[in-house]
Structure formats: structure tokens, C-alpha cells
Write a protein that holds these residues in place. Structure first.
Motif, short mmCIF file in Angstrom:
data_model
loop_
_atom_site.label_atom_id
_atom_site.label_comp_id
_atom_site.label_asym_id
_atom_site.label_seq_id
_atom_site.Cartn_x
_atom_site.Cartn_y
_atom_site.Cartn_z
N ILE A 493 52.65 36.48 35.89
CA ILE A 493 53.93 35.99 36.39
C ILE A 493 53.89 35.99 37.92
N ALA A 494 54.45 34.96 38.53
CA ALA A 494 54.62 34.92 39.99
C ALA A 494 55.95 34.24 40.29
N THR A 495 56.56 34.63 41.40
CA THR A 495 57.83 34.04 41.82
C THR A 495 57.73 33.52 43.24
N ASP A 496 58.60 32.55 43.53
CA ASP A 496 58.68 32.01 44.88
C ASP A 496 59.57 32.95 45.70
N PRO A 497 59.07 33.53 46.79
CA PRO A 497 59.85 34.54 47.51
C PRO A 497 61.12 34.00 48.16
N PHE A 498 61.21 32.68 48.38
CA PHE A 498 62.37 32.14 49.08
C PHE A 498 63.17 31.13 48.26
N ARG A 499 62.65 30.67 47.14
CA ARG A 499 63.38 29.77 46.26
C ARG A 499 63.77 30.55 45.01
N PHE A 500 64.92 31.15 45.09
CA PHE A 500 65.36 32.06 44.03
C PHE A 500 65.44 31.31 42.70
N GLY A 501 64.95 31.97 41.66
CA GLY A 501 64.95 31.38 40.33
C GLY A 501 63.70 30.61 40.00
N THR A 502 62.80 30.41 40.98
CA THR A 502 61.55 29.69 40.73
C THR A 502 60.50 30.69 40.28
N VAL A 503 59.97 30.48 39.08
CA VAL A 503 59.05 31.44 38.49
C VAL A 503 57.94 30.70 37.77
N TYR A 504 56.73 31.30 37.77
CA TYR A 504 55.55 30.73 37.13
C TYR A 504 55.02 31.74 36.12
N VAL A 505 54.57 31.24 34.96
CA VAL A 505 54.00 32.09 33.91
C VAL A 505 52.77 31.40 33.34
N SER A 506 51.70 32.18 33.15
CA SER A 506 50.48 31.62 32.55
C SER A 506 50.53 31.79 31.04
N GLY A 507 50.30 30.70 30.33
CA GLY A 507 50.12 30.75 28.89
C GLY A 507 48.66 30.64 28.54
N SER A 508 48.38 30.43 27.28
CA SER A 508 47.00 30.28 26.86
C SER A 508 46.48 28.87 27.06
N LYS A 509 47.42 27.90 27.22
CA LYS A 509 47.01 26.51 27.39
C LYS A 509 47.57 25.87 28.65
N ILE A 534 48.43 34.67 39.58
CA ILE A 534 49.08 33.53 40.22
C ILE A 534 49.72 34.05 41.51
N ASP A 535 49.75 33.20 42.55
CA ASP A 535 50.46 33.57 43.76
C ASP A 535 51.12 32.33 44.35
N VAL A 536 52.27 32.56 45.00
CA VAL A 536 53.01 31.50 45.69
C VAL A 536 53.03 31.85 47.17
N ALA A 537 52.70 30.88 48.02
CA ALA A 537 52.66 31.13 49.45
C ALA A 537 54.05 31.47 49.98
N ARG A 538 54.10 32.49 50.84
CA ARG A 538 55.38 32.93 51.38
C ARG A 538 56.00 31.87 52.30
N GLU A 539 55.17 31.13 53.00
CA GLU A 539 55.68 30.18 53.99
C GLU A 539 55.82 28.77 53.45
N ASN A 540 55.34 28.51 52.24
CA ASN A 540 55.40 27.15 51.71
C ASN A 540 55.35 27.20 50.20
N GLY A 541 56.50 27.00 49.54
CA GLY A 541 56.58 27.10 48.10
C GLY A 541 55.83 26.02 47.35
N ASN A 542 55.38 24.97 48.03
CA ASN A 542 54.55 23.97 47.37
C ASN A 542 53.15 24.48 47.09
N TYR A 543 52.77 25.54 47.79
CA TYR A 543 51.42 26.07 47.66
C TYR A 543 51.40 27.15 46.58
N VAL A 544 50.67 26.87 45.50
CA VAL A 544 50.52 27.82 44.39
C VAL A 544 49.03 27.91 44.07
N VAL A 545 48.53 29.12 43.91
CA VAL A 545 47.13 29.34 43.59
C VAL A 545 47.03 30.18 42.33
N MET A 546 46.02 29.91 41.52
CA MET A 546 45.78 30.72 40.31
C MET A 546 44.29 30.84 40.08
#
Length: 822
Positions: A493-509, A534-546
Motif C-alpha cells: 500500500i502507498a498513499t499520496d502525501p498531499f492528495r488526500f484519499g489517493t491510495v495505491y494497492v498491489s494485487g496479484s495481477k 510502492i512509493d509516491v513522490a512527495r513533490e509530484n503525485g504523478n510520479y509513482v514507482v513500484m
């Protein structure tokens, strides 16, 4: 350079105990009680070392933290010499500790011996100290399951391991493997072993070999004969785990030894959950199958063990049998009917032990399971947990924190077989359990008002939402369903530190994304493999790495309404699993990654554990420390320049304050050598989640007094032309508090002396001990080296005994050699 991290020492913060409806702790794999003193208990764990209690289990002290493998053999990897209770043997095992099918982790490190009640250990066969020779080093990288000391001869030992059954007659230095024929060794996973000590001049043993059956030796383990197997008339082959135990001798012992033998088989007939209970009344010559009514269901071979109560009559009719799988049972009629005694303890069973109280009291029975250690004085009707008093053996997968008025903050963690636990509303090291099953991952929303958690509840993995810091999880927000994908055991699980309610979850597919606290979801990327972070960039919520297996994927448009893309940036990373990925807190274009596994010596393309790259780069830069050790955690401190890097490794936490050019161990004295699977940095406090020793915090104002040492030249004398030579050992009291100087506790140094090794090393008698060191002060000791002979490499262990409550024993190595003669 600014240093954002405050503090000087690691402090254990629990859970101790893990409180839900009962008091739990981490997995217990072995139990040994002093035969002469019920108050002295030794306990082995799946990944947290060995612990000792001197008061019947109400307080505990870890005694094995400095070794390189903290998994203890199941079900009986600890043995106490019945003729000298200060002598202990301990077999290591990673059967129940962290491992993967694809990446090698630190394996078992062999068989250990202590002659001082566990305060110090030697690894048998390691050639240190002098005279510790022999072939016991064959048990390195081999799971040791049972160690037995012959009560009639303390130098005679029996051992069951992954590759068979072994005997030593010289106190564990040299071992002979038992044979099943003149040319064939008894091989296979020996998961149970028992000695019939009823007649001192007989040396009869029984061993259970996985998938093969029961073997008997009548010559002290040299030669073995199979007495139960797939061709035994009452046995349904195939089967898996084999547990054998013997009844106690009858009131008039049979001169030929105990006749009544019990065996429990798991997976009979090829059905994984089927258990068979078998009885022999003639030392295994013939067998009958007991009714076995209401036996517990096993969890494959992971949780399945049986023991015969030594207080039984030994008649094969009214013997008391304890059987554990997923739940515990007791039979009072030799295995025909079982009664449920699970109330008051955790389900998954690993070990049983007993202590004899004066007649007519029943034997005290102990059970070790995934929830820790429990004790019963009434044959399992009620159980008393022995899981607090400083005991800290939780197996964390992940941890998260949020700032609070308390300097430590608020921690919430996910644990093996315990679900999600929080320190909210608790004090000290007690944590409260909330969401059950196996914990997965935990993450606070950027607003710190919502907490997300994943778990495996038994049937399927799920994702949950809490609005009260994990005290309750009333809302399930699982992205997938049975038709879309099965989900993932540990869903990241990862969350966007500045866009409240934005969350990412890894499934099996798929990688799933939500913009509304998990009310609705969309898949934004397919996943082929296991997404472990998973991680979300603190300075840019468009940037997500896994990270997925040995690859890293990045998106620079994760917030797009359609067409989200991820690019594989594995580049030149070694072909080993990536365990964590993080954006630099101050630069969203910079990414760090840490890797599992070991550097293979023969493959230069697969070297390194810590890497850095940028989005526009074409390669990763290897910034690894100069140690070959798996890494499983990563935290970055953006309040420093340059960014400080913290890496959780298999043996502790490493720090670099210069971008990875150099590394240091963060307080090696107070941190056990245990795998660190997650790190969380918040408001200047670093929290480490370990797999076997719970959670630790590195921060201010926690412990007083605290020992620290400074070693001149690391106590390495090098080559000495002519002795004696001297090196300085400085001992500091770095404990402090916010109160007045008069309330700060002094550090008392009880002794500083050579413990073992070459007597060419010694500690000068001045300053004398005991000596008091005030907070903020230090004292100097001198280590003397007077070489024994030219060209001889020498080593010794220097022991410091102090009043530091979390590290009362500090062991240091001194080394040196004399210049050879011409």
C-alpha cells in the motif's frame, strides 16, 4: 550538513505483549525447563533468538542477539545438561523464519554451546576458541530440529537435522551420522527424535523421518532399523511429517526399555489435512491405528506436533497425549479420543514441554505456538500466557507512524499471524490487536486521518480502512473480487502525501488506484510477478514507482484520467529481487532501491544491494556498503543535505550521510542481528520493524543509562614487532533525560575482562571495577597484547558487564599477531 535524526540508541518498543483477546508474542519454536528449577525457562523462537527467564516466565532476557542466525530449531532445538544446568546446546534453524523460494537468505549457522547458562556462546566446529575443532561445522546451513543430551553421559549427544540423525561422544565437537544399512546413511529430514533413558545401560532411540517413517536404534544412534513406514499394514501411504514419542516407563520399568511408542503422521493417504495416530506396545514391532476422534487439523507440516505427558502410566491404554495443529487437543486414553484444549492460546502449534511437580500434582505442560508461550497446571483446562516482561519476538512485515504529542509518535504495524496492531491507547511496549489474520501492509493517508491496511484473513486477502488509528477497521475497501483476481498475500500500500484519499494497492495481477479513500478503484497497470513495494513522490503525485520481482517500474502520469503508463527501468540492476523503492524526498527525479539475496561470487553482473538512479538516466549507480548482506528496508531523510540514507539489512540498520560513499552501522550494541523488513522516519525518530524481534525506535529520551564504546583501531593490534602492545577501550554513558542532572542514572561497569580466546590478551587492572560512569562521561580501559609466538594469528573475546538494561553484556573481539622471526 544537518542531521535530522535525533537520538543515540535503539530502544525496543514492543509489542510486549501483543494484546488482543489474549496476551500473545512472536512464534515459539522450542522450550526447555531446568529439570531442577521450574523458574528457569529457556525459549527458542522462529526468528528472535533464545530467551531466558529466571522467575517462571514473568520477565525475560534475550541471550542470543549477537549471533548471525536467530531462528531456533523446532521442536526441541535447545537442550539443558541434566547433570550441569549451566551447560546448554542450541541448534539454529530458519525453517520457521523469513525465507523465499527465489532468494537465498541467511541460513542456519550451526550448533552452539554455552557453559555459563547462555550468557556466552561458541559455535561448535568454528575453530574458535582454541580446541573448538571437529566436524560440527557440517550443521552450518542445515536446520537442526532436536538436540538431546544423554543423562547418563553428558558428553554424549544426539541430534536430528535436515540430513539425518547424528551422535557425538565428545561434547558436540565430532559427530557420526547414523546408518540404516552397512553402506547407506539414515538420511532425510529428521523432524522428531526421542531417547529412551529408562534403563541407563540401554541406548534406544526413535526418529521420525519426513515422508519415510519411524526408525529405531538400539546402539546409541549408530545403526537404525525402520519400524513404521508406508508398507506397515495400518498405515495409509503416502504421508508427510512424522512425529514419534515414547510413553514414560511403567511403575516397574521393563528391563528391555519402554515398550509403548506413539507416532503421529500428517497427510496420510495423500490428503494434506488427515492425521493418523499410531500405537505400538512392543517397541515398534507391531502397530495399531488409534481412533483419533476430534484431532486438530494441521497447517501442513508448519503447525503439527505431538508429545506424551511424562506423568502418564505408560500402559498404552490411559496415556495422556498432547496434539497440536491449528488448535490443541489432549487425549487421556492413548489417542482414541481427544478433547479440545485450545481456549486461552494461539492456534498454530510448534512445541510442547513438561515439568514434574511433586505427586499428586499433574505435570506442568508448556505449549509454544505462533502466539508465544503458554503454561497450564491443570492439563490444559486453563492456560497462563508468559508473553510479556520484556519478551519481544514479533515478526513484522511492515510498519507506519504518524506524528503525535508523544515524541515517539504512533506506530501501527502488520505482523505474521497476528494481523494489524497499534500502540494507540497503550503504554510502554504493549500493543493492541485489531485486524486479525496475517498482516500485510499499513499506510497512513496524507491527512493522517485515515489508515489503510491489508491482511490475509484465511480465505482471501483484503484491504481495510480505519478512521481511529487502527483501533477498528469497520470498512473493507478491497479493490479486487473473486472474478477479477485472487489478490496478494502481502498486498503493498502507498498513499499520496498531499492528495488526500489517493491510495495505491498491489494485487496479484494489477496495481490499483483510488482517489476517494478506497470507495472506488481502477487498475492502472498490469503486474506480472510479485509487487513488493510502492512509493509516491512527495513533490509530484504523478510520479509513482513500484518494484516487481527483480524489476522497477515508474510512472510519470499516474494521475491522468486515462492512459497511465509505467516504464521498466530495471536497466543494469542485478537479477535479484528488489525489496524496496523510494523517491528522494527532495528530488522526485531520483530513485533509490535495495535488493534481497547475496552477491554471487562468480557473477560480477549480479553484485550490489543499494542503488540510485534518476528518471532520465540509463543506468543505476551502485552505492552499496561493503558488506554482502540481503537488504529489506529503506528510509530517506530529506531534512539533511545530502539526503541521509537508512537501509535495513539482515543484521541491522546501516546509515550513509554522504550519498552512499561511506556507511556505518547505527548502534550495533543495542540492535539484535535480525532481519529489518521496514523502516519509517517521522519527526526525527527512526522506527525499525524486524522479523523476529518486534519494533525498535532510534530517538531521544528513551533509556538511561546507555552504554557506548569507542575502540582504538577496532582492537586490531595488527602485526606486533615486539610485545607487549596496548590499545584503548573507551566506555561511555550516553544516556540522558530532560530532567535535572541529579536524576540521571549512572552506568555501572561491573567488569571488563577477557572471556575466552587467546590468553595473550588481557585487560589492565586499572581502573578497577565496579566503576560508575555518570551520564555524558566516559572512562578508559587498556587492552594488553603480549604475543604468544611469532607468526601466530590470535583472537580473544573481551566482555563488558554493565547496568545497561538492554545490553548488560557487550562482547568485543581483539585480534593480533607477532612479526615472524627471520
Amino acid at each position: 550538513m544537518d542531521l535530522g535524526l535525533r537520538g543515540r540508541v535503539w530502544t525496543p518498543i514492543g509489542p510486549s505483549p501483543i494484546s488482543k483477546d489474549l496476551e500473545f508474542n512472536g512464534l515459539v519454536s522450542a522450550i526447555a525447563i531446568s529439570p531442577s528449577n521450574e523458574r528457569i525457562i529457556y525459549m527458542g523462537t522462529g526468528g528472535g533468538g533464545m530467551w531466558k527467564s529466571m522467575n517462571g516466565g514473568y520477565t525475560w532476557l534475550p541471550l542470543f542477539d549477537r549471533e548471525q542466525s536467530l531462528g531456533i530449531g523446532e521442536p526441541a532445538g535447545i537442550a539443558i545438561d541434566p547433570n550441569n544446568s549451566n551447560i546448554l546446546y542450541l541448534g539454529t534453524s530458519n525453517r520457521l523464519s523469513k525465507s523465499t523460494a527465489t532468494e537465498r537468505v541467511v541460513g542456519p549457522t550451526g550448533l552452539f554451546k554455552s557453559t555459563d547458562g547462555g550468557q556466552s556462546w561458541i559455535c561448535l566446529g568454528s575453530n574458535y576458541p582454541l580446541g573448538n575443532t571437529g566436524n560440527a561445522d557440517q550443521f552450518i546451513d542445515q536446520n537442526i530440529n532436536v538436540v538431546i543430551i544423554d543423562p547418563s553421559d553428558s558428553n554424549t549427544l544426539y541430534l536430528a537435522a535436515d540430513r539425518g540423525v547424528f551422535r557425538s561422544t565428545d561434547g558436540g565437537l565430532n559427530w557420526i551420522q547414523g546408518k540404516r544399512s552397512f553402506t547407506e546413511f539414515l538420511e532425510g529430514e529428521a523432524l522428531s527424535l526421542v531417547l529412551d533413558a529408562s534403563i541407563s545401560n540401554l541406548k534406544i532411540l526413535y526418529a521420525g523421518i519426513l515422508g519415510v517413517g519411524v526408525f529405531r536404534s538400539i546402539d546409541g544412534g549408530l545403526n537404525w532399523t525402520q519400524v513404521l513406514g508406508g508398507t506397515t499394514p495400518v498405515v495409509q501411504a503416502p504421508f508427510n511429517k512424522v512425529v514419534v514419542d515414547i510413553a514414560p516407563p511403567t511403575s516397574q520399568p521393563n528391563p528391555a526399555g519402554v515398550q509403548v511408542i506413539y507416532t503421529a503422521l500428517r497427510g496420510i493417504g495423500g490428503v494434506p489435512e488427515r492425521i493418523g495416530i499410531y500405537l505400538s506396545r512392543d517397541q515398534g514391532s507391531t502397530w495399531s491405528k488409534q481412533s483419533g476422534a476430534d484431532v486438530p487439523e494441521p497447517q501442513f507440516d508448519y503447525a503439527f506436533h505431538m508429545a506424551v505427558d511424562p506423568g502418564s502410566p505408560g500402559d498404552g491404554i490411559n496415556d495422556i497425549i498432547y496434539l497440536g495443529g491449528v488448535g490443541q487437543r489432549r487425549s487421556d486414553d492413548s489417542g482414541n479420543k481427544f478433547e479440545n484444549i485450545s481456549s486461552g492460546q494461539h492456534a498454530d502449534t510448534h512445541a510442547w514441554a513438561f515439568f514434574r511437580r511433586p505427586y499428586p500434582s499433574p505435570y506442568v505442560v508448556y505449549c509454544g505456538n505462533d502466539g508465544g508461550l503458554v503454561r497450564s497446571t491443570d492439563k490444559g483446562t486453563t492456560w497462563e500466557p508468559l508473553n510479556s516482561g520484556g519478551l519481544q519476538t514479533g515478526l513484522f512485515y511492515n510498519i507506519t507512524t504518524r506524528p503525535t504529542a508523544n515524541i515517539l509518535g504512533l506506530e501501527v504495524g502488520s505482523l505474521q499471524d497476528h494481523g494489524i496492531y497499534t500502540r494507540l491507547t497503550t503504554f510502554g511496549t504493549n500493543w493492541k490487536g485489531t485486524l486479525g489474520g496475517d498482516g500485510g501492509d499499513v499506510a497512513y493517508d496524507g491527512s493522517h486521518t485515515s489508515l489503510y491496511a491489508s491482511n490475509w484473513g484465511g480465505a482471501a486477502p483484503g484491504v481495510w480502512l480505519s478512521k481511529d488509528d487502527g483501533l477498528t477497521f469497520p470498512t473493507e475497501i478491497t479493490p479486487w473480487d473473486a472474478t477479477s483476481e485472487p489478490g496478494k498475500y502481502i498486498a503493498s500500500i502507498a498513499t499520496d502525501p498531499f492528495r488526500f484519499g489517493t491510495v495505491y494497492v498491489s494485487g496479484s495481477k494489477n496495481l490499483w488506484q483510488s482517489f476517494d479513500f478506497g470507495s472506488t478503484w481502477r487498475p492502472i497497470s498490469e503486474i506480472t510477478g510479485s509487487c513488493d513495494d510502492i512509493d509516491v513522490a512527495r513533490e509530484n503525485g504523478n510520479y509513482v514507482v513500484m518494484c516487481v520481482d527483480d524489476k522497477v517500474f515508474i510512472s510519470t502520469n499516474a494521475l491522468a484520467q486515462t492512459g497511465v503508463t509505467f516504464t521498466n527501468i530495471k536497466r543494469n540492476l542485478p537479477g535479484r529481487f528488489v525489496t524496496r523503492v523510494r523517491f528522494d524526498p527532495n528530488d522526485p527525479n531520483t530513485i533509490y532501491a535495495v535488493l534481497a539475496g547475496f552477491n554471487p561470487p562468480s557473477d560480477p553482473t549480479r553484485q550490489g544491494h543499494v542503488f540510485r538512479t534518476s528518471i532520465s538516466a540509463t543506468r543505476w549507480t551502485d552505492i552499496s556498503p561493503n558488506v554482502n548482506v540481503p537488504c529489506g528496508a529503506l528510509a530517506l531523510d530529506g531534512d539533511t543535505t545530502p539526503t541521509t540514507i537508512y537501509v535495513g539489512a539482515e543484521f541491522g540498520v546501516l546509515r550513509s550521510v554522504d550519498g552512499g560513499s561511506s556507511w556505518s552501522v547505527l548502534d550495533d550494541i543495542h540492535f539484535p542481528r535480525v532481519p529489518v523488513l521496514d523502516l519509517e522516519l517521522n519527526t526525527g525518530v527512526l522506527v525499525a520493524a524486524t522479523y523476529g524481534r518486534g519494533a525498535f525506535a532510534f530517538g531521544e529520551n528513551f533509556v538511561d543509562p546507555v552504554i557506548a564504546v569507542n575502540l582504538e583501531n577496532y582492537l586490531s593490534f595488527g602485526t606486533v614487532l615486539q610485545g607487549p602492545a596496548y590499545l584503548k577501550l573507551q566506555i561511555f554513558n550516553v544516556g540522558y533525560s530532560d530532567t535535572t542532572t541529579s536524576t540521571k542514572k549512572p552506568l555501572i561497569i561491573e567488569s571488563v575482562q577477557r572471556l575466552t580466546g587467546s590468553n595473550s590478551f588481557s585487560v589492565l587492572p586499572t581502573p578497577g571495577t565496579p566503576v560508575v560512569i555518570k551520564a555524558g562521561e566516559h572512562i578508559d580501559f587498556s587492552i594488553k597484547y603480549d604475543p604468544a609466538g611469532a607468526g601466530v594469528e590470535e583472537i580473544a573475546t573481551i566482555r563488558i558487564i554493565s547496568s545497561d538494561p538492554f545490553s548488560p553484556y557487550v562482547h568485543l573481539l581483539a585480534t593480533g599477531r607477532q612479526e615472524p622471526y627471520d
